[in-house]
Design a protein around this motif. Sequence first.
Motif, short mmCIF file in Angstrom:
data_model
loop_
_atom_site.label_atom_id
_atom_site.label_comp_id
_atom_site.label_asym_id
_atom_site.label_seq_id
_atom_site.Cartn_x
_atom_site.Cartn_y
_atom_site.Cartn_z
N LEU A 1 40.46 5.10 60.66
CA LEU A 1 39.59 4.04 60.30
C LEU A 1 40.56 2.99 60.62
O LEU A 1 41.03 2.53 60.32
CB LEU A 1 38.44 3.86 59.14
N PRO A 2 40.73 1.83 61.62
CA PRO A 2 41.95 1.12 62.16
C PRO A 2 40.76 -0.28 61.89
O PRO A 2 39.36 -0.91 61.78
CB PRO A 2 41.45 0.63 63.46
N TYR A 3 42.06 -1.23 60.79
CA TYR A 3 41.50 -2.38 60.05
C TYR A 3 42.53 -3.52 61.22
O TYR A 3 43.77 -3.45 60.95
CB TYR A 3 42.06 -2.54 59.22
N TYR A 4 41.99 -4.79 61.58
CA TYR A 4 42.23 -5.73 62.17
C TYR A 4 42.35 -6.33 61.77
O TYR A 4 41.41 -6.73 61.99
CB TYR A 4 41.67 -5.58 64.11
N ASP A 5 43.49 -7.37 61.56
CA ASP A 5 44.07 -8.31 61.64
C ASP A 5 44.63 -9.38 62.65
O ASP A 5 44.93 -9.51 63.89
CB ASP A 5 45.59 -9.15 60.51
N ALA A 6 43.12 -10.12 63.19
CA ALA A 6 43.57 -11.19 64.32
C ALA A 6 44.25 -12.21 64.38
O ALA A 6 44.70 -12.65 65.84
CB ALA A 6 41.83 -11.81 64.82
N ASP A 7 44.83 -12.81 62.78
CA ASP A 7 45.61 -14.06 63.34
C ASP A 7 47.08 -12.85 63.48
O ASP A 7 47.93 -14.34 64.09
CB ASP A 7 46.11 -14.29 61.65
N ALA A 8 47.89 -12.19 62.84
CA ALA A 8 48.51 -11.32 62.82
C ALA A 8 48.76 -10.65 63.94
O ALA A 8 49.67 -9.50 64.12
CB ALA A 8 48.99 -10.78 61.96
N ASN A 9 47.91 -10.21 65.08
CA ASN A 9 47.30 -9.61 65.45
C ASN A 9 48.12 -7.74 65.00
O ASN A 9 49.04 -7.22 66.03
CB ASN A 9 48.51 -9.31 67.00
N MET A 10 47.45 -7.39 63.93
CA MET A 10 48.00 -6.44 63.65
C MET A 10 47.42 -5.25 63.24
O MET A 10 45.61 -6.36 62.87
CB MET A 10 49.24 -6.40 62.67
N VAL A 11 47.23 -4.04 63.03
CA VAL A 11 46.45 -3.20 63.24
C VAL A 11 46.58 -2.17 61.73
O VAL A 11 48.37 -1.56 62.03
CB VAL A 11 45.97 -2.16 63.86
N TYR A 12 45.59 -2.08 61.30
CA TYR A 12 46.02 -1.32 59.70
C TYR A 12 45.66 0.05 60.00
O TYR A 12 43.91 0.04 60.58
CB TYR A 12 46.18 -1.33 58.98
N LEU A 13 46.09 1.08 60.19
CA LEU A 13 45.26 2.93 60.41
C LEU A 13 45.29 3.67 59.00
O LEU A 13 45.98 3.71 58.41
CB LEU A 13 46.26 3.37 61.19
N CYS A 14 44.40 4.29 58.47
CA CYS A 14 43.77 4.16 57.23
C CYS A 14 42.45 5.66 57.27
O CYS A 14 41.85 6.05 58.19
CB CYS A 14 43.40 3.55 56.38
N GLY A 15 43.15 6.79 57.68
CA GLY A 15 42.75 8.42 57.40
C GLY A 15 41.92 8.07 56.93
O GLY A 15 42.95 8.91 54.93
N LYS A 16 40.41 8.78 56.68
CA LYS A 16 40.16 9.72 55.53
C LYS A 16 41.31 11.42 54.66
O LYS A 16 41.18 12.11 55.79
CB LYS A 16 38.29 9.63 56.50
N GLY A 17 41.19 11.05 53.71
CA GLY A 17 42.10 12.26 53.41
C GLY A 17 43.65 12.32 53.30
O GLY A 17 44.21 12.81 53.00
N ASP A 18 43.84 11.24 54.14
CA ASP A 18 45.56 10.96 53.66
C ASP A 18 45.78 9.91 53.02
O ASP A 18 44.82 9.32 52.49
CB ASP A 18 45.66 9.56 54.90
N SER A 19 47.36 10.42 52.42
CA SER A 19 47.55 9.58 51.46
C SER A 19 48.15 8.28 52.08
O SER A 19 49.10 7.50 51.28
CB SER A 19 48.43 10.15 50.51
N SER A 20 48.70 8.02 52.86
CA SER A 20 49.59 6.80 53.59
C SER A 20 48.40 5.92 54.34
O SER A 20 47.02 6.05 54.82
CB SER A 20 50.49 7.29 54.23
N VAL A 21 49.26 4.67 54.85
CA VAL A 21 48.58 3.55 55.94
C VAL A 21 49.60 3.20 56.09
O VAL A 21 50.42 2.39 56.28
CB VAL A 21 48.36 2.57 55.06
N ARG A 22 49.66 3.12 58.10
CA ARG A 22 50.30 3.21 58.84
C ARG A 22 50.09 1.65 59.54
O ARG A 22 48.68 1.35 59.92
CB ARG A 22 50.57 4.02 59.96
N TYR A 23 50.78 0.80 59.79
CA TYR A 23 50.67 -0.10 60.73
C TYR A 23 51.34 -0.60 61.50
O TYR A 23 52.83 -0.03 62.03
CB TYR A 23 50.67 -1.44 59.78
N PHE A 24 50.79 -1.40 62.90
CA PHE A 24 51.38 -1.61 64.24
C PHE A 24 50.79 -3.17 64.43
O PHE A 24 50.65 -3.45 64.09
CB PHE A 24 50.33 -0.66 65.08
N GLU A 25 51.94 -3.36 64.80
CA GLU A 25 51.85 -4.87 66.02
C GLU A 25 51.31 -4.78 67.62
O GLU A 25 52.40 -3.96 68.30
CB GLU A 25 52.85 -5.89 65.69
#
Length: 501
Positions: A307-331
Amino acid sequence: MSPPKAVLTAGFGFLHADLVSGSSTENELSSVGALYAMSRSIVRQSKFRHVFGQAVKADQGYDDIRVSKVTWDSSFCAVNPKFLAVIVESSGGGAFLVLPLSKTGRVDKNYPLVIGHSGPVLDIDWCPHDDNILASCSEDCTAMVWQIPDHSLTRALSDPVVVLEGHSKRVGIVSWHPTARNILLTAGSDNLIIIWNVGTGEPLLSMDDHPDLIYSVSWNRNGSLFCTTCKDRRLRVCDPRKREVVAERLAPHEGIRPMRAIFTRDGNIFTTGFTRMSQRELGLWDPTNFEEPIALLELDTSNGVLLPYYDADANMVYLCGKGDSSVRYFEITEEPPYVHYLSTFSSKEPQRGMGFMPKRGVDVSKCEIARLYKLHDKKCEPITMTVPRKSDLFQDDLYPDTAGPEPAMEPEEWLDGRDEDPILVSMREGYVPPKSRELKVAKKNVLDSRPTTRRSMSTVDTNSLPRLLEEIQNLKATVLSQEKRICDLENKLSQYTNGTA
């Protein structure tokens, strides 16, 4: 391969010594310059390079929440600067829990829920223009809009402001228009997308271009277009007011598992999906040229939908997988490779869902640039994303003006073809959510927060008073005569029934 730090230091040391002695040659200068350029290219310059995630202390979370066990790939959680809403298990229909953000700690098992759907709730979304308005959708084929009071609920809330009935199968997606007041999109398992004016409860338009189940819908920044992913493996860009698909791409990810897509602030589309070998993958696409991706990156072999969550101000994306125990983030940037991996927040327990705070709800005094709300089986844990800075001053470069709570246009203007970017507000003083504005139910607009003006006695024409008094006297006389007639008729009726007539 990066040059050893010692080499870089030595190179700059020799350069400094030679410059002082005046003995450096042009070749030596150019070689050290190349070395410096290489070091610059290896370490990408970004103010978000050191963003780190941190879970809040245990007493600042929300415990004893019975998170829904419905197998639907939504986030099950929605958050804004005032409230946290979580879809929960409930008997006899669908329900969700709404808590003021300040009500941390253990949630009483008898805490009132929002109940009204006759089937499980599948998705919820807070209105971007009123922090007390929430939309929900359900397996009962309806969507509902709710007014949440500022204080904690004292009893179950069962009366929605408006019920939206138009789908023939379950409704799995609700999404508010980013800039127009009262415009809500719903997507159902009948493969139909309906856009509503919730102020009147009426559908404005619908689209039936999808031949199969719709996985995700995302508006662009000004709400002129939205993109969808579908079980037929196509990514589509739709113009709702023209009721047409303006661009589409077959299989942006070759796997058959569900995809997700979101618009970025510059009009590109960020996607998550699976490869043919079931590896998770992310992509960045230009919708005006769908032939080749701007970027395509394989991640891992996990099963959970990202599931991607987007921050338009920083142009960053946070990726949260269902069943994962981690959150990866990208610019996302304009330089190759365009999608830059920043870091990963990891914890021990897997997530059931995730909520993402709008930018106006973060704490600028702590250099917090994002806050996610991670759902466990029986609790919700806030995670703060912070840029490490020593200064206590407001960081202008981290907090450009962000989308505020005021709509940029009315529904009629949007329907007539007008497009407006979000109205921006400064984050310099932090954001204070406005108090609840009571919504008056009216035929024209049940969500219009502007109070109706009442005519005071001082504005009544005094010359009309005698006429009003005369009308009142006439009405009284009419009422008395009708009462006398009713009494006469009742007497006659009683005589007939007694057999005296």
